[in-house]
Write an enzyme that holds these catalytic residues in place. Sequence first.
Site, mmCIF file in Angstrom:
data_model
loop_
_atom_site.group_PDB
_atom_site.id
_atom_site.type_symbol
_atom_site.label_atom_id
_atom_site.label_comp_id
_atom_site.label_asym_id
_atom_site.label_seq_id
_atom_site.Cartn_x
_atom_site.Cartn_y
_atom_site.Cartn_z
ATOM 1 N N GLY A 193 9.091 78.397 49.548
ATOM 2 C CA GLY A 193 8.145 78.387 48.441
ATOM 3 C C GLY A 193 8.294 77.224 47.492
ATOM 4 O O GLY A 193 8.550 76.085 47.882
ATOM 5 N N GLY A 242 16.961 79.053 44.554
ATOM 6 C CA GLY A 242 15.739 79.559 45.159
ATOM 7 C C GLY A 242 14.978 78.510 45.938
ATOM 8 O O GLY A 242 13.745 78.519 45.970
ATOM 9 N N SER A 276 8.145 82.858 33.121
ATOM 10 C CA SER A 276 6.953 83.437 33.726
ATOM 11 C C SER A 276 5.907 83.648 32.655
ATOM 12 O O SER A 276 6.226 83.776 31.464
ATOM 13 C CB SER A 276 7.307 84.784 34.379
ATOM 14 N N TYR A 285 10.654 93.433 34.439
ATOM 15 C CA TYR A 285 10.493 92.042 34.865
ATOM 16 C C TYR A 285 10.239 91.140 33.658
ATOM 17 O O TYR A 285 10.871 90.085 33.511
ATOM 18 C CB TYR A 285 9.340 91.908 35.857
#
Length: 311
Positions: free
Chosen positions: A26, A22, A151, A176
Amino acid sequence: MTRRQIDITIPGLAGRRALVTGASDGMGLGMAARLAAAGAEVVVPVRNRAKGEAAIAEIRQRHPAAKISLRSLDLSSLASVAALGETMREEGRPIHLLINNAGVMRPPKRLTTADGFEIQFGTNHLGHFALVGHLLPLLRAGRARVTSQVSVAARSGEINWDDLNWERSYHVMRAYGQSKIAFGLFGLELNRRSIAGGWGITSNLSHPGVAPTSLLAARPELGRTGDTPAVRMIRALSARGILLGTVETAKLPALMAATDPAAKPGALYSPSGPGNLGGPPTEQRMYPPLRSPEDAARIWEISERLTGTRF
């Protein structure tokens, strides 16, 4: 409100090879840039080659001496994950740092991966699980530190054991949360199995808090053609220095977990502000859904079966 400058010191990483998922934009792009600036050779596996090339050009513009290269990877395809693993094993070079950072969040409707898994569970957890399995010989050779990005959503909730793919009743945010709980349990179980098996790998967890990253922004490949109301609010609060972090601060917990010599195996690193939403990175008390070794062993065994990956 004036925002206080937040940063950490990255130790010298010359002679070490790092892989960051990723990293085409970002937080991941920021992580790759900081690792390259510290002297690491950084491998950036990307789904979108054009975005990857732009990211590498940006890093080299900031750090002309950066050692950085692209590989192909689509975490929503187990065939793509296996192909990257084969490529890296053929290169035969140890990996010393692995930051499992890539993820997807809140598609506007239930989507599935190339292999038929609910896309958040399949990408955030199963794709990374398989990636670590395919890279295991290189991680063992490098006595690697593996940092897996979870998260704040893993702070509560549970795994939907009877319907892991949410085929009967889909709730996008619970799905999620499940993906991040499963991923966190995997990261902790990886550390336990490394100790038991003498693999030489250390594994820990991080999470970025809440910041205006690309996770909630427009993602046409997920069917989200514009920014969500949530990301617009996050941008506004972040810009005013209210509670939340920035893209620059959000990358710091993972970098601390991955590079700080004092970072602990089996620990969780996150922002230290209210609700762990922003602020300087620190070790965080493990979230309740991540504390069960029995759940971790169970999700590991299920993930081996679902992905066909054996450690």
